[in-house]
Scaffold this motif. Structure first.
Motif, PDB file in Angstrom:
ATOM      1  N   UNK A 154       0.859  -1.180   0.000  1.00  0.00           N
ATOM      2  CA  UNK A 154       0.000   0.000   0.000  1.00  0.00           C
ATOM      3  C   UNK A 154       0.895   1.229   0.000  1.00  0.00           C
ATOM      4  N   UNK A 155       0.763   2.120  -0.995  1.00  0.00           N
ATOM      5  CA  UNK A 155       1.641   3.297  -1.054  1.00  0.00           C
ATOM      6  C   UNK A 155       1.512   4.205   0.161  1.00  0.00           C
ATOM      7  N   UNK A 156       0.405   4.136   0.899  1.00  0.00           N
ATOM      8  CA  UNK A 156       0.237   4.996   2.066  1.00  0.00           C
ATOM      9  C   UNK A 156       1.203   4.634   3.189  1.00  0.00           C
ATOM     10  N   UNK A 157       1.728   3.415   3.191  1.00  0.00           N
ATOM     11  CA  UNK A 157       2.626   2.951   4.238  1.00  0.00           C
ATOM     12  C   UNK A 157       4.068   2.959   3.743  1.00  0.00           C
ATOM     13  N   UNK A 158       4.445   4.027   3.073  1.00  0.00           N
ATOM     14  CA  UNK A 158       5.806   4.148   2.547  1.00  0.00           C
ATOM     15  C   UNK A 158       6.732   4.621   3.663  1.00  0.00           C
ATOM     16  N   UNK A 159       7.630   3.768   4.115  1.00  0.00           N
ATOM     17  CA  UNK A 159       8.574   4.081   5.181  1.00  0.00           C
ATOM     18  C   UNK A 159       9.973   4.244   4.598  1.00  0.00           C
ATOM     19  N   UNK A 160      10.712   5.200   5.130  1.00  0.00           N
ATOM     20  CA  UNK A 160      12.106   5.353   4.756  1.00  0.00           C
ATOM     21  C   UNK A 160      12.986   4.349   5.489  1.00  0.00           C
ATOM     22  N   UNK A 161      14.249   4.316   5.100  1.00  0.00           N
ATOM     23  CA  UNK A 161      15.176   3.361   5.691  1.00  0.00           C
ATOM     24  C   UNK A 161      15.374   3.655   7.173  1.00  0.00           C
ATOM     25  N   UNK A 162      15.548   4.908   7.526  1.00  0.00           N
ATOM     26  CA  UNK A 162      15.749   5.264   8.932  1.00  0.00           C
ATOM     27  C   UNK A 162      14.508   4.982   9.759  1.00  0.00           C
ATOM     28  N   UNK A 163      13.339   5.244   9.206  1.00  0.00           N
ATOM     29  CA  UNK A 163      12.096   4.968   9.923  1.00  0.00           C
ATOM     30  C   UNK A 163      11.907   3.469  10.139  1.00  0.00           C
ATOM     31  N   UNK A 164      12.129   2.684   9.089  1.00  0.00           N
ATOM     32  CA  UNK A 164      11.979   1.230   9.225  1.00  0.00           C
ATOM     33  C   UNK A 164      12.978   0.669  10.228  1.00  0.00           C
ATOM     34  N   UNK A 165      14.200   1.208  10.227  1.00  0.00           N
ATOM     35  CA  UNK A 165      15.219   0.709  11.155  1.00  0.00           C
ATOM     36  C   UNK A 165      14.871   1.048  12.593  1.00  0.00           C
ATOM     37  N   UNK A 166      14.270   2.211  12.825  1.00  0.00           N
ATOM     38  CA  UNK A 166      13.897   2.580  14.189  1.00  0.00           C
ATOM     39  C   UNK A 166      12.733   1.755  14.709  1.00  0.00           C
ATOM     40  N   UNK A 167      11.901   1.206  13.820  1.00  0.00           N
ATOM     41  CA  UNK A 167      10.768   0.372  14.230  1.00  0.00           C
ATOM     42  C   UNK A 167      11.067  -1.114  14.159  1.00  0.00           C
ATOM     43  N   UNK A 168      12.228  -1.488  13.654  1.00  0.00           N
ATOM     44  CA  UNK A 168      12.521  -2.916  13.462  1.00  0.00           C
ATOM     45  C   UNK A 168      12.610  -3.663  14.789  1.00  0.00           C
ATOM     46  N   UNK A 169      13.059  -3.013  15.852  1.00  0.00           N
ATOM     47  CA  UNK A 169      13.141  -3.695  17.142  1.00  0.00           C
ATOM     48  C   UNK A 169      11.763  -4.070  17.663  1.00  0.00           C
ATOM     49  N   UNK A 170      10.788  -3.146  17.542  1.00  0.00           N
ATOM     50  CA  UNK A 170       9.428  -3.445  17.979  1.00  0.00           C
ATOM     51  C   UNK A 170       8.789  -4.510  17.096  1.00  0.00           C
ATOM     52  N   UNK A 171       9.022  -4.429  15.785  1.00  0.00           N
ATOM     53  CA  UNK A 171       8.464  -5.440  14.883  1.00  0.00           C
ATOM     54  C   UNK A 171       9.097  -6.802  15.107  1.00  0.00           C
TER      55      UNK A 171
END
Length: 307
Positions: free
Chosen positions: A164-181
């Motif tokens: 879904x294009x609405x959930x476009x995350x950048x590399x830094x954003x995805x990396x900051x959430x990877x621990x929770x995921x």
């Protein structure tokens, strides 16, 4: 084909405006643009210009371009373009965003008040990373190769843009959430199930902040930790059976001293020991057996003679 055939004077208009002119709106426009972005024909950059207004640059090419190729072309066009001249057809177009809110069918990322999800080009001002609870080393540093769950979780978060294009995350954003995921994966959730949990059931009014929306879902919908597995019972060593017969061994479950057959035989012997056998010379009185008609008649007579 329609956009590539427009004159240079139309290069500054947004793709959503061109789509409306040919009758493509709402979900159909988002789906079409998402497919073009995935195929490499459309590239977008969001950055903050002078005065605090957020700008969206859109590059539409007639051949597929990688992210790096599109970024170099945008940078070259920006350097070659005079300051007092509108951008030429096929070049990156810029659209300033005013205070008005877009309609429901309009692409919301063209008027997004949140910071961009990707680093802009060299000429754009630097944008600070979104505020997170993760330490700076975790946000800016490389993925911890020692934890495969964190690396897999980051790949899932980066793949949300394709679902879904609405959930476009950048590399830094995805990396900051990877621990929770990664906590989802450690609790037995598969990567495909994690992706579906994040992309299904999006709000009808659209997602204004992909980073905030994904972080909220990761925290609020975190499944329960699996119950601890009961320890396996220790296997006891074989012991010698104390029953009669040839010597043999068996593996007890607790503190048994007899194997199964010997224990059953001992129980039968203990049962019959309560009832001693009858002697051969013992007289046993056997009741006389009469037909049932005679027994019924005798009972009726006894009842009639009773006072």
């Amino acid at each position: 084909m329609y956009v590539q055939g427009l004159p240079e004077s139309c290069a500054s208009e947004a793709l959503s405006d061109h789509a409306k002119k040919i009758g493509i709106k709402g979900r159909a426009y988002q789906r079409a643009k998402g497919q073009l972005k995935e195929a490499g024909y459309v590239h977008e950059w969001r950055w903050q210009g002078q005065g605090g207004l957020w700008m969206t640059d859109q590059l539409f090419s007639n051949v597929p371009l990688s992210d790096e190729e599109a970024r170099r072309l945008r940078s070259a066009n920006a350097q070659a373009e005079p300051a007092d001249r509108s951008p030429a057809g096929g070049q990156a177009s810029t659209r300033s965003v005013g205070p008005s809110q877009p309609s429901v069918e309009e692409e919301r990322e063209e008027n997004n008040p949140h910071p961009p999800t990707e680093a802009p080009a060299a000429e754009a001002p630097a944008v600070e990373a979104p505020a997170t609870d993760a330490p700076a080393a975790e946000v800016a540093g490389p993925v911890a190769a020692a934890d495969p769950d964190v690396a897999q979780a980051e790949r899932v978060l980066l793949s949300l843009r394709h679902a879904n294009p609405q959930l476009h995350l950048g590399v830094r954003e995805a990396r900051s959430l990877s621990g929770t995921a990664a906590d989802w994966l450690r609790r037995g959730v598969k990567a495909s199930e994690l992706r579906q949990a994040l992309v299904n059931g999006l709000p009808p009014e659209g997602v204004r902040s992909a980073f905030g929306f994904v972080r909220h879902r990761l925290v609020q919908k975190l499944p329960e930790a699996p119950a601890p597995i009961a320890p396996v019972a220790t296997v006891r060593p074989p012991v010698t059976c104390e029953g009669g017969g040839p010597e043999h061994v068996f593996r007890p479950r607790a503190d048994e001293t007899l194997c199964g057959p010997c224990a059953q035989q001992a129980a039968e012997e203990a049962h019959f020991a309560k009832w001693p056998p009858r002697r051969p010379d013992e007289d046993v009185e056997v009741p006389e057996r009469r037909p049932w008609r005679e027994r019924v008649t005798a009972v009726l007579q006894a009842g009639a003679e009773a006072p």
